[in-house]
Design an enzyme around this catalytic site. Structure first.
Site, mmCIF file in Angstrom:
data_model
loop_
_atom_site.group_PDB
_atom_site.id
_atom_site.type_symbol
_atom_site.label_atom_id
_atom_site.label_comp_id
_atom_site.label_asym_id
_atom_site.label_seq_id
_atom_site.Cartn_x
_atom_site.Cartn_y
_atom_site.Cartn_z
ATOM 1 N N LYS A 8 0.910 -1.146 0.010
ATOM 2 C CA LYS A 8 -0.101 -0.056 0.075
ATOM 3 C C LYS A 8 0.760 1.370 -0.101
ATOM 4 C CE LYS A 8 -3.992 2.012 2.287
ATOM 5 N NZ LYS A 8 -4.949 1.884 3.467
ATOM 6 N N SER A 47 -10.094 1.820 2.598
ATOM 7 C CA SER A 47 -8.948 2.797 1.492
ATOM 8 C C SER A 47 -7.992 1.743 0.980
ATOM 9 C CB SER A 47 -8.263 3.687 2.417
ATOM 10 O OG SER A 47 -7.179 3.338 3.554
ATOM 11 N N SER A 53 -10.154 -0.188 6.845
ATOM 12 C CA SER A 53 -9.540 -0.134 5.272
ATOM 13 C C SER A 53 -8.866 -1.489 4.733
ATOM 14 C CB SER A 53 -8.348 1.225 5.197
ATOM 15 O OG SER A 53 -8.982 2.039 5.352
#
Lengths: 473, 467
Positions: B68, B145, B170
């Site tokens: 990420k 997210s 997330s």
């Protein structure tokens, strides 16, 4: 009005920031000292780079705990760090890791020379911001450079109660505080910075407070406060009303000037720092620090007066610096303490002051000093020789006993030999002898001087004096 | 199966350099269509492949790993999805990245996300970034997210695991929307060193993978104490992979009643209940539980704490030391304001303003301090319930991946309420997993299981039973 509780003519409170002499910074492994090449003692943590995380330097906590104990503070049960947020170019993260709700220590006190106890509101730990460098002075530079070498250095903030009643008291407070810091070995006077924000107000204005930011050094603090008190008095006298404000001290011009008006308390939006865990301050932690606490100046002064029969003034001077006090105590084990005190206080300190050196900077073998003072004590060398030897000893170490022997510096104590020199002097200076007989005491001094010259300073003036008087009759 | 692949790489039966080239080509192709990557780190991947080929070792040997964007990879642009960090190439690897490299994982790039993690749908991407599309339907969101991570895991047909991050849901939210496994560990189990902070007291790094086994494998590698991170836990790490496929007979499931009622899509409810029945068939016992504190207050509590913390975290981004710079004009206040105005997205600005407000003197006690107190109460409630139950189960998200046009219509508050099921375990720092449990209206639904602190093994056991 905020000042209703006050009664004295001047009210002063200090917020002092002292840099603690740890090897590494408060939240990273970077060194706190060493090269001054800008931005070399830095890493992702003290530069505030995204992704970096702080790790607490436990040594700094021990240091601050020591100070809290020395200042008789109540120790918090937990160590909690907060983020103090404000935007400024010297802030690596635009927040400072500090302590807010629960300071490490509170409700302490420190005794002034006069014996007055000044309350300590709080003592807490925080990180130093970076240094701003104005290439052509603060007023004229069109840009500013930032040096992060200092960013993240461990600081101790000490806040006093508003109980100081004059600039000279403020100065003495700083002096006493520096003595404590010095004793605890948590502050290095050669490289660590100590500065204060000074809050000051006067009775005539109803105690409208001005804060003078960032004054460095205790003499400057007194100067700045003196100026500010006078300024406030003048304003009131001229019928102007004072406003609560923050002012800057200009040491070159010796004046304070307004920075900003403080209508409300600054807004720092404190939150707990979620990157650092809350640490319990256990009894074990505190007692470990307690065991490591040195005897402080206050109790040394008492000891010197009571046990060594020193004058209070001598005791105060000797205990002002830990190194000097330690040296004195070692010397006093073998030499009469009063004599030792006299020689350390007068001669050693005189020579140090003269050569603008600190005790920590010179290479002094206490054995040599003890040997020297022993020779003085036993009258084997004269005081003059002793003084000369101390000067030499502070330049380089050498074996005093051997040197005295080799150079033939031993005091002339043989009565017969001394009498021979005195007779010579009397014969060579009939005019002076005549004058002395007429009662001119200066002539005696002249004759003593002649004998001292003949003995190369190795005679004891008092003895020469006696012999000469006898000879002249 | 990944382990078969890893063995072949170790035995040199697969030329990992060649394999990696192909994987990179595939990632590029997928990315051009679905926008899952903020950066593809080709050089680093090739370097990694060369290294693995040379030594032929490591638990992950040759497995492609995407990271990420908010997790720092040395020398690779790491922006947390924000324009303001454009050009920030960290000088250090996050601890998790170090561990993955050490085990032969091949880092292929940084995945797309809501800017700094500010969203549940990956539509709040930073200025100039493209929005990731759902791998099953391009009209729909990936979830957020960690949207890029979940999307790529679903799309990649080569061995690949993604490293995601959760602050309020997330990891599991996008896993649920993309039909893959997301495992969010206990707070402090995985070092945050090298994570670009959203909200430090809530942030957790964890894997998104195709299977529970792969997620367990990754967690085993990244978990464990890290002296460089103060909130990292010292407890030894469980052998998570040993728990894959273990019997769940007698496991007590606390079925969270409120999660199945109003506000949850009927078909999602049905799929999750079906899954619970399957678990019962395998020997688990289901009991209804209710968590009034968490159901009522987890969302506001989460948003208050997260926004207060993030508004301080983002303060450092001002165009001075790294990331985007603008032309130097005016004083520092004007300059900082300009950099922040031009380079933060709308949701980032909203959270900075709300977070700053909630910690100001006068508001602080009513919002920030109160939220901290509520948080303790929520934790107590979970701990009490988890004394009686092994795990708590509910849908991961109350609905399947919505269409972009429907998300556009949501108010900020409606947006925040979509975290109603995930906020609780995140606020309490409890480990949770999302396991695919069939399709509802053609889109994947996820079952979420929550365990007590450090009970990740039970989640892995349950996840593999459902698979």
């Amino acid at each position: 009005m905020a000042g209703e509780k006050f009664t004295s003519d001047v009210v002063i409170g200090l917020e002092i920031h002292a840099e603690m002499a740890t090897q590494s910074k408060l939240f990273c492994g970077c060194s706190t000292h060493g090269t001054d090449e800008p931005n070399t003692r830095t890493c992702e943590v003290c530069l505030g780079m995204p992704g970096s995380k702080p790790v607490l330097n436990r040594k700094a906590v021990d240091f601050a705990l020591k100070l809290c104990l020395a200042l008789n503070c109540r120790i918090a049960p937990q160590l909690v760090f907060s983020r103090k947020s404000y935007f400024y170019p010297d802030m690596a993260k635009n927040y400072q890791i500090s302590q807010y709700e629960i300071p490490l220590g509170k409700k302490g006190s420190l005794k002034l020379k006069s014996g007055k106890e000044v309350g300590i509101t709080r003592v807490h730990i925080e990180e130093d911001p970076a240094a701003l460098v104005h290439p052509s002075g603060m007023e004229r530079s069109t840009y500013v450079l930032v040096d992060y070498n200092r960013s993240g250095d461990p600081l101790c903030e000490i806040v006093t109660d508003p109980e100081l009643e004059s600039p000279s008291e403020a100065r003495d407070f700083m002096k006493q505080l520096i003595t404590v810091l010095n004793y605890l070995s948590i502050f290095d006077i050669n490289r660590c910075i100590i500065k204060a924000d000074c809050n000051v107000s006067i009775k005539e204005s109803g105690y409208v407070r001005a804060e003078i930011k960032n004054v460095t050094g205790f003499k400057e603090i007194e100067r700045a406060l003196k100026y500010e008190v006078e300024r406030q008095k003048k304003e009131v006298h001229e019928g102007n009303s004072l406003k609560q404000e923050t002012r800057a001290w200009d040491p070159d011009l010796g004046i304070t000037r307004p920075m900003r008006t403080k209508e409300v308390e600054e807004e720092y939006g404190y939150i707990l720092d979620p990157d650092l865990t809350v640490i319990d301050i256990t009894d074990e932690m505190v007692s470990a620090v307690e065991q490591d606490m040195p005897e402080l100046a206050e109790s040394k002064i008492e000891k010197y007066v009571k046990e060594y029969n020193l004058k209070k003034e001598d005791a105060e001077i000797l205990s002002q610096e830990k190194l000097l006090a330690d040296l004195f105590e070692k010397v006093a084990e073998e030499i009469d303490p009063v004599l030792a005190a006299k020689w350390l206080r007068r001669e050693l300190v005189r020579v140090l002051n003269y050569s603008k050196k600190k005790l920590a900077e010179i290479e002094l073998d206490e054995r040599h000093l003890i040997d020297l003072l022993k020779l003085v004590e036993e009258k084997k060398i004269t005081e003059t020789t002793g003084q000369n030897l101390i000067e030499k000893l502070l330049q380089e170490p050498f074996d005093v006993k051997e040197y005295v022997e080799n150079q033939g510096l031993a005091a002339v104590s043989d009565k017969g030999e001394l009498e021979k020199f005195c007779k010579e002097a009397v014969e060579e200076n009939p005019k002076a002898v005549e004058d002395l007989k007429q009662g001119n005491e200066n002539s005696l001094n002249f004759l003593v001087g002649q004998v001292m010259r003949k003995t190369k300073g190795k005679a004891v003036p008092k003895e020469v004096n006696e012999i000469l008087r006898k000879l002249v009759g | 199966m990944t382990s078969e692949f890893i063995n072949k790489v170790r035995n040199q039966e697969i030329d990992i350099a060649e394999h990696t080239e192909k994987a990179l080509e595939k990632v590029k192709r997928i990315d051009s269509e679905y926008h899952y990557m903020n950066t593809i780190s080709e050089d680093l991947a090739r370097e990694g492949a060369k290294h693995v080929k040379a030594i032929g070792e490591g638990v992950l040997a040759g497995t492609a790993v995407s990271i990420k964007d908010c997790i720092c990879v040395k020398g690779v642009e790491s922006t947390a999805g924000s324009k303001i960090l454009e050009g920030y190439r960290p000088v250090f690897d996050a601890t998790v990245v170090q561990r993955i490299k050490k085990e032969g994982g091949i880092i292929i790039g940084k995945t797309a996300q809501d800017e700094f993690g500010f969203g549940s749908f990956s539509v709040n991407v930073g200025i100039g970034k493209e929005t990731p599309l759902n791998p099953l339907d391009k009209e729909r969101v990936c979830g957020g997210s960690s949207g890029g991570s979940a999307g790529l895991v679903r799309k990649a047909d080569f061995p690949h695991i993604s490293l995601a991050e959760s602050t309020g849901g997330s990891i599991v939210a996008p896993a649920s929307f993309c039909g893959v496994v997301g495992l969010c560990p206990t707070y402090g189990r995985v070092s945050r060193h090298g994570l670009i902070d959203y909200a430090n007291s809530l942030d957790k790094i964890g894997p998104i993978a195709k299977t529970t086994m792969q997620a367990a494998l990754m967690l085993e590698i990244i978990a464990g104490h890290d002296p460089d991170e103060s909130t990292s836990l010292k407890r030894p790490v469980d052998p998570y992979t040993d728990h894959v496929g273990r019997d769940i007979k007698g496991m007590k499931l606390g079925v969270i009643r409120r999660a199945f009622g109003e506000g949850t899509d009927d078909e999602v409810t049905r799929k999750v209940k079906d899954a619970i029945s399957r678990l019962e068939d395998a020997g688990a016992e289901a009991h209804e539980v209710s968590l009034p504190m968490a159901s009522e207050y987890a969302v506001p509590c989460y948003y208050l704490i997260a926004m207060c913390e993030t508004s301080t975290n983002l303060a450092k981004l001002c165009g001075m030391r790294y990331g985007r710079h603008e032309s130097l004009e005016g004083g520092f206040n004007e300059y900082f304001s300009k950099v922040r105005e031009l380079n933060f997205g709308k949701e980032a600005k909203r959270r900075i303003i709300l977070g700053t407000f909630a910690r100001m003197a006068g508001c602080r006690d009513a919002y920030y301090i109160k939220a901290l107190k509520v948080r303790s109460r929520i934790i107590q409630e979970y701990k009490k319930t988890l004394k009686q139950m092994d795990v708590l189960v509910s849908p991961t998200m109350p609905f399947t991946a919505p269409r972009f046009r429907d998300v556009e219509k949501l108010t900020p508050l409606q947006n925040y309420m979509s975290d109603i099921l995930t906020a609780g375990p995140n606020v309490a720092g409890l480990p949770h997993i999302s396991i695919p449990c069939g399709k509802a209206g053609g889109m994947p639904a996820g079952l979420m299981a929550i365990g007590d602190h450090l009970q990740e093994s039970k989640l892995i056991q349950l996840g593999s039973a459902l698979e």
